[in-house]
Write a protein that holds these residues in place. Structure first.
Motif, PDB file in Angstrom:
ATOM      1  N   ASN A  30       0.822  -1.213   0.000  1.00 21.54           N
ATOM      2  CA  ASN A  30       0.000   0.000   0.000  1.00 21.54           C
ATOM      3  C   ASN A  30       0.853   1.258   0.000  1.00 21.54           C
ATOM      4  O   ASN A  30       0.449   2.287  -0.528  1.00 21.54           O
ATOM      5  N   LEU A 240     -17.790   0.191   3.284  1.00 25.24           N
ATOM      6  CA  LEU A 240     -16.689  -0.355   2.487  1.00 25.24           C
ATOM      7  C   LEU A 240     -17.164  -1.473   1.575  1.00 25.24           C
ATOM      8  O   LEU A 240     -16.645  -1.664   0.470  1.00 25.24           O
ATOM      9  N   LYS A 244     -16.374  -0.968  -3.669  1.00 29.46           N
ATOM     10  CA  LYS A 244     -15.399  -2.025  -3.958  1.00 29.46           C
ATOM     11  C   LYS A 244     -14.100  -1.503  -4.572  1.00 29.46           C
ATOM     12  O   LYS A 244     -13.137  -2.245  -4.701  1.00 29.46           O
ATOM     13  N   SER A 245     -14.085  -0.234  -4.982  1.00 26.95           N
ATOM     14  CA  SER A 245     -12.871   0.311  -5.618  1.00 26.95           C
ATOM     15  C   SER A 245     -11.981   1.028  -4.604  1.00 26.95           C
ATOM     16  O   SER A 245     -11.128   1.825  -4.984  1.00 26.95           O
ATOM     17  N   ASN A 247      -9.257   0.720  -1.412  1.00 25.81           N
ATOM     18  CA  ASN A 247      -8.343  -0.076  -0.598  1.00 25.81           C
ATOM     19  C   ASN A 247      -8.318   0.480   0.824  1.00 25.81           C
ATOM     20  O   ASN A 247      -8.505   1.681   1.035  1.00 25.81           O
ATOM     21  N   ILE A 288     -16.295  -8.040   2.288  1.00 27.67           N
ATOM     22  CA  ILE A 288     -15.150  -7.317   1.748  1.00 27.67           C
ATOM     23  C   ILE A 288     -14.045  -8.302   1.369  1.00 27.67           C
ATOM     24  O   ILE A 288     -13.730  -9.223   2.135  1.00 27.67           O
ATOM     25  N   ASP A 289     -13.462  -8.113   0.187  1.00 25.11           N
ATOM     26  CA  ASP A 289     -12.361  -8.961  -0.264  1.00 25.11           C
ATOM     27  C   ASP A 289     -11.135  -8.683   0.618  1.00 25.11           C
ATOM     28  O   ASP A 289     -10.670  -7.539   0.696  1.00 25.11           O
ATOM     29  N   ARG A 292      -8.171  -6.371  -0.238  1.00 24.06           N
ATOM     30  CA  ARG A 292      -8.287  -4.908  -0.217  1.00 24.06           C
ATOM     31  C   ARG A 292      -7.788  -4.303   1.092  1.00 24.06           C
ATOM     32  O   ARG A 292      -7.591  -3.092   1.183  1.00 24.06           O
ATOM     33  N   ILE A 293      -7.612  -5.114   2.123  1.00 28.36           N
ATOM     34  CA  ILE A 293      -7.317  -4.595   3.459  1.00 28.36           C
ATOM     35  C   ILE A 293      -5.926  -5.021   3.910  1.00 28.36           C
ATOM     36  O   ILE A 293      -5.510  -6.160   3.708  1.00 28.36           O
ATOM     37  N   SER A 294      -5.228  -4.093   4.528  1.00 35.32           N
ATOM     38  CA  SER A 294      -3.947  -4.416   5.169  1.00 35.32           C
ATOM     39  C   SER A 294      -3.910  -3.764   6.536  1.00 35.32           C
ATOM     40  O   SER A 294      -4.623  -2.796   6.802  1.00 35.32           O
ATOM     41  N   LYS A 326      -8.452   3.030  -5.608  1.00 33.29           N
ATOM     42  CA  LYS A 326      -7.636   2.266  -6.546  1.00 33.29           C
ATOM     43  C   LYS A 326      -7.313   3.150  -7.740  1.00 33.29           C
ATOM     44  O   LYS A 326      -8.178   3.852  -8.250  1.00 33.29           O
TER      45      LYS A 326
END
Length: 336
Positions: A30, A240, A244-245, A247, A288-289, A292-294, A326
């Motif tokens: 990121n 969120l 979906k676009s 991060n 949520i995918d 996409r998350i850190s 994104k």
């Protein structure tokens, strides 16, 4: 019994190290995205400068073409005058020559006429040479004019292409900014039930920051999210899930008061565990995918306020959820 407890503590430490490595990798990824965004902003500024340079080149080319057109017209007029003069002189020479031939060249008057004709012929040859030189100069001028026009058209095409690319980039960046403003409003609306001393939503550098106070999420020294914190995170997860676009980076922050427990070594460990706890709740309560998350722990190293008063220390104990757009569309424009 002591051996069993020791083994349990060791196992917990090992378990904490594995996600920490993953989170560091995600944080680094990121960070690269953030660098790319800044690069895009710089590229946008550079394109504007280059567009201005092309406009200057185009203006210079226009002036050059205008000057060449003016010179060509002037040369054409001069050439026509010389052609008329040459034709008149050639006609006079021909008439005089006919007169001499019809009367003969024996008498004195005709001799004088022959001398005059010779002079007229010399003048005619000079005029002819001047005419040829002017024609050559005019042809050179026309060639130079054609080259200048081609240069002008090339500058126009280059500037149009550059302006189109600049406009596409500005449009894409503008759309991202508008989307982030809308996202900030959505998050703020979703969290209206919480007070401003518990959380804040703001924008910085094109990103939306949701800053959550420690008291909203955790007890002192704990990384277990309380019921009120879970409620706030569920609201955020809903937003969120619809965007979906976006991060997401979750950062844990602590104050500078040293901390240590049987499981955690220091504030850095605590901040990492708090960040991962928030990530798990966001994922457990949404579709949520996870890519996409850190999560990242910053410990006490990025304080909001520098000082050791109770208020300053409280402000530094926070969890920040950073929402980043994104940039695929913009990166594609730049062929990155």
């Amino acid at each position: 019994m002591k051996q069993i407890i020791g083994l349990l503590v060791f196992a917990m430490l090992i378990g904490a190290c594995v996600p920490l490595k993953q989170f560091e990798e995600l944080s680094e990824r990121n960070g690269l995205v953030e660098d790319e965004i800044e690069m895009l902003r710089a590229e946008n500024d550079a394109l504007k400068v280059k567009s201005n340079e092309y406009e200057s080149d185009l203006e210079r080319a226009k002036k050059k073409v205008d000057a060449l057109v003016s010179d060509t017209l002037s040369l054409s007029k001069r050439l026509r005058r010389q052609q008329f003069q040459y034709e008149d002189l050639n006609a006079s020479y021909t008439e005089l020559l006919k007169g001499v031939k019809s009367t003969g060249a024996g008498n004195g008057k005709n001799k004088e006429l022959l001398v005059y004709l010779q002079k007229l012929q010399d003048d005619l040859l000079k005029r002819e040479d001047a005419l040829l030189k002017s024609e050559e100069e005019l042809n050179n001028q026309k060639r130079e004019l054609r080259a200048a026009i081609e240069e002008l058209e090339a500058s126009k095409a280059k500037m149009l292409s550059q302006n189109k690319r600049l406009q596409e980039l500005e449009t894409a960046l503008s759309q991202k900014d508008e989307a982030m403003l809308a996202l900030r409003k959505s998050v703020s609306d979703a969290l209206m039930g919480f007070s401003s001393d518990e959380l804040k939503v703001h924008m910085k550098n094109g990103k939306v920051y949701v800053s959550l106070e420690e008291k909203l999420l955790f007890s002192s020294g704990s990384y277990e999210v309380n019921a009120q914190g879970v409620s706030a995170l569920k609201e955020i997860a809903t937003v969120l899930e619809e965007n979906k676009s976006i991060n997401v980076i979750v950062e844990g922050h602590t104050d500078n008061i040293p901390y240590k427990s049987a499981v955690l070594k220091d504030n850095w460990d605590l901040s990492v565990k708090r960040a991962t706890s928030v990530v798990r709740i966001l994922l457990d309560n949404s579709s949520i995918d996870p890519i996409r998350i850190s999560a990242a722990g910053k410990g006490e190293f990025l304080p909001l306020k520098k000082g050791n008063s109770a208020n300053e220390l409280r402000s530094n104990r926070r969890t920040e959820i950073i929402l980043t757009p994104k940039m695929d569309e913009v990166l594609n424009l730049l062929d990155i």
